[in-house]
Design an enzyme around this catalytic site. Structure first.
Site, short mmCIF file in Angstrom:
data_model
loop_
_atom_site.label_atom_id
_atom_site.label_comp_id
_atom_site.label_asym_id
_atom_site.label_seq_id
_atom_site.Cartn_x
_atom_site.Cartn_y
_atom_site.Cartn_z
N ASP A 67 0.82 -1.21 0.00
CA ASP A 67 0.00 0.00 0.00
C ASP A 67 0.85 1.27 0.00
OD1 ASP A 67 -2.32 1.41 -0.03
OD2 ASP A 67 -2.70 1.25 2.12
N GLY A 68 0.31 2.32 -0.57
CA GLY A 68 0.94 3.65 -0.51
C GLY A 68 1.62 4.08 -1.79
N HIS A 84 3.57 3.62 -8.69
CA HIS A 84 3.31 2.22 -9.06
C HIS A 84 4.56 1.59 -9.67
CE1 HIS A 84 -0.81 2.45 -7.92
NE2 HIS A 84 -1.18 3.30 -8.86
N LEU A 178 10.95 -20.46 -4.39
CA LEU A 178 10.00 -19.52 -3.78
C LEU A 178 8.72 -19.52 -4.61
CD1 LEU A 178 9.37 -17.06 -1.81
CD2 LEU A 178 10.20 -15.60 -3.66
N ARG A 239 1.59 -4.94 6.09
CA ARG A 239 0.90 -3.88 5.34
C ARG A 239 1.69 -2.59 5.48
NH1 ARG A 239 -5.34 -2.23 4.38
NH2 ARG A 239 -4.87 -0.53 2.96
N ARG A 245 -5.58 -2.25 8.49
CA ARG A 245 -6.78 -3.06 8.22
C ARG A 245 -6.44 -4.06 7.13
NH1 ARG A 245 -8.22 2.33 6.77
NH2 ARG A 245 -7.74 2.67 4.57
C1 LIG Z 1 3.47 -7.60 -11.89
C2 LIG Z 1 3.11 -7.10 -10.57
C3 LIG Z 1 2.64 -8.05 -9.55
C4 LIG Z 1 3.20 -5.80 -10.32
C5 LIG Z 1 2.84 -5.16 -9.05
C6 LIG Z 1 2.59 -3.71 -9.26
C7 LIG Z 1 2.11 -3.13 -7.97
C8 LIG Z 1 3.13 -2.80 -6.94
C9 LIG Z 1 0.78 -2.99 -7.80
C10 LIG Z 1 0.15 -2.46 -6.60
C11 LIG Z 1 -0.98 -1.55 -7.02
C12 LIG Z 1 -1.72 -0.96 -5.88
C13 LIG Z 1 -3.17 -0.77 -6.09
C14 LIG Z 1 -1.07 -0.59 -4.75
C15 LIG Z 1 -1.70 0.03 -3.60
O1 LIG Z 1 -1.23 1.35 -3.42
P1 LIG Z 1 -2.27 2.55 -3.63
O2 LIG Z 1 -2.20 3.00 -5.04
O3 LIG Z 1 -3.60 2.08 -3.13
O4 LIG Z 1 -1.68 3.66 -2.71
P2 LIG Z 1 -2.54 4.76 -1.91
O5 LIG Z 1 -2.98 4.07 -0.66
O6 LIG Z 1 -1.54 5.86 -1.70
O7 LIG Z 1 -3.69 5.19 -2.79
#
Ligand SMILES: CC(C)=CCC/C(C)=C/CC/C(C)=C/COP(=O)(O)OP(=O)(O)O
Length: 303
Positions: A67-68, A84, A178, A239, A245
């Site tokens: 997250d984040g 991302h 893994l 998390r 949560r």
């Molecule tokens: C191929 C593969 C598995 C790639 C993974 C890419 C990746 C790290 C995806 C996570 C996307 C996501 C919704 C993260 C949550 O942070 P958020 O955007 O909800 O952050 P926020 O809480 O600041 O809104």
């Protein structure tokens, strides 16, 4: 004179502390927890020890709510896309930490059923990022002995991404160092509902009697089943970003999982954060609702 057993870093922190207490009681002026922490930090920072140290202190199965990313991108120059993209780099790092410390499975929340509600632009970007990342990373994952699985409702995903997912699963199918389980278009409640629907169908078709429906039967119909069949339920859930949560992640699977929350945003998650999470896990006493079982110890500390 009786000789005491040598203390080695291949034992769990509590076992080491108990041995130290007998041999060098003056050390305990610093307190048991401090010594346990120091020993464990040394254990984790030694790459030699991390492949041979106490298996009991290392979680077999780690789950991550990454997250984040969005906030991180917004704070650093305003572009959420970078958040991302950096999230992918953080995931690559965590795969390496898992392999180094002997973690057997990593389950990550990459896209939730609720994430479909985000802007068209962000959803499109994430789908494309996932497709490109999987395509690009598969040779590296394969060379590292990583076996990739996907959980969630894959029919909801773009076809191009589904094709890459199938290819990644096929190409890594014989690896076993893994397991990386990527949850995509995944929701814990939705996964339980689809498992119940499967069971209803089996009952209707006469393949299963209602009184044969057990927790095990339901668990086997969840989309995370293959990973858990190979390595068990998640031992530790991490998390990032300060939220505390589950957000519809692994609701069934995390019944006895230890939880670790950190304010670090996922793109910044580094080896120090990983060590802190491992240390947190090593300090937990897992009882699974009972008394005798102590998952992080090699011996029963009542002895
Ligand atoms: C191929 C593969 C598995 C790639 C993974 C890419 C990746 C790290 C995806 C996570 C996307 C996501 C919704 C993260 C949550 O942070 P958020 O955007 O909800 O952050 P926020 O809480 O600041 O809104």
């Amino acid at each position: 004179m009786l000789k005491s057993k040598p203390v080695t870093t291949c034992q769990s922190p509590r076992v080491i502390c108990r041995a130290l207490l007998k041999q060098q009681p003056h050390l305990f002026q610093h307190g048991l927890e401090k010594i346990s922490e120091q020993v464990y930090r040394r254990q984790l920072s030694s790459s030699e020890a991390s492949t041979s140290c106490s298996k009991a202190a290392v979680p077999s199965h780690v789950a991550c709510i990454m997250d984040g990313n969005f906030r991180w991108g917004r704070r650093r120059g305003g572009d959420w896309r970078r958040g991302h993209e950096e999230g992918v780099n953080a995931l690559r790092r965590v795969v390496k930490f898992c392999r180094k410390d002997g973690v057997k499975a990593l389950t990550v929340y990459a896209f939730s059923t609720e994430n479909w509600e985000r802007s068209h632009e962000e959803v499109g970007f994430l789908m494309r990022l996932m497709e490109l990342t999987l395509d690009r990373e598969v040779p590296e994952l394969h060379s590292q002995g990583v076996r990739v699985f996907f959980a969630g409702n894959r029919a909801a995903l773009p076809e191009a991404l589904q094709r890459v997912m199938l290819r990644v699963e096929e190409q890594t199918a014989n690896n076993s160092d893994l397991i990386l389980c990527v949850c995509l278009s995944y929701g814990g409640q939705q996964d339980i509902v689809q498992a119940v629907q499967q069971i209803c169908l089996e009952v209707q078709q006469g393949k299963l009697a209602p009184d044969q429906v057990t927790a095990k039967i339901l668990s086997e119909r969840l989309s995370t089943h293959t990973t858990r069949m190979l390595v068990g339920e998640p031992d530790l859930l991490i998390r990032t970003s300060g939220e505390q949560r589950l957000s519809n992640f692994l609701l069934w699977e995390c019944a006895y999982t230890e939880l670790y929350f950190t304010p670090t945003c996922w793109p910044d998650f580094d080896s120090r954060d990983w060590q802190d999470a491992m240390l947190h896990y090593a300090s937990r006493r897992r009882r699974y609702g009972g008394r005798a079982k102590q998952g992080n110890e090699q011996t029963d500390d009542r002895s």
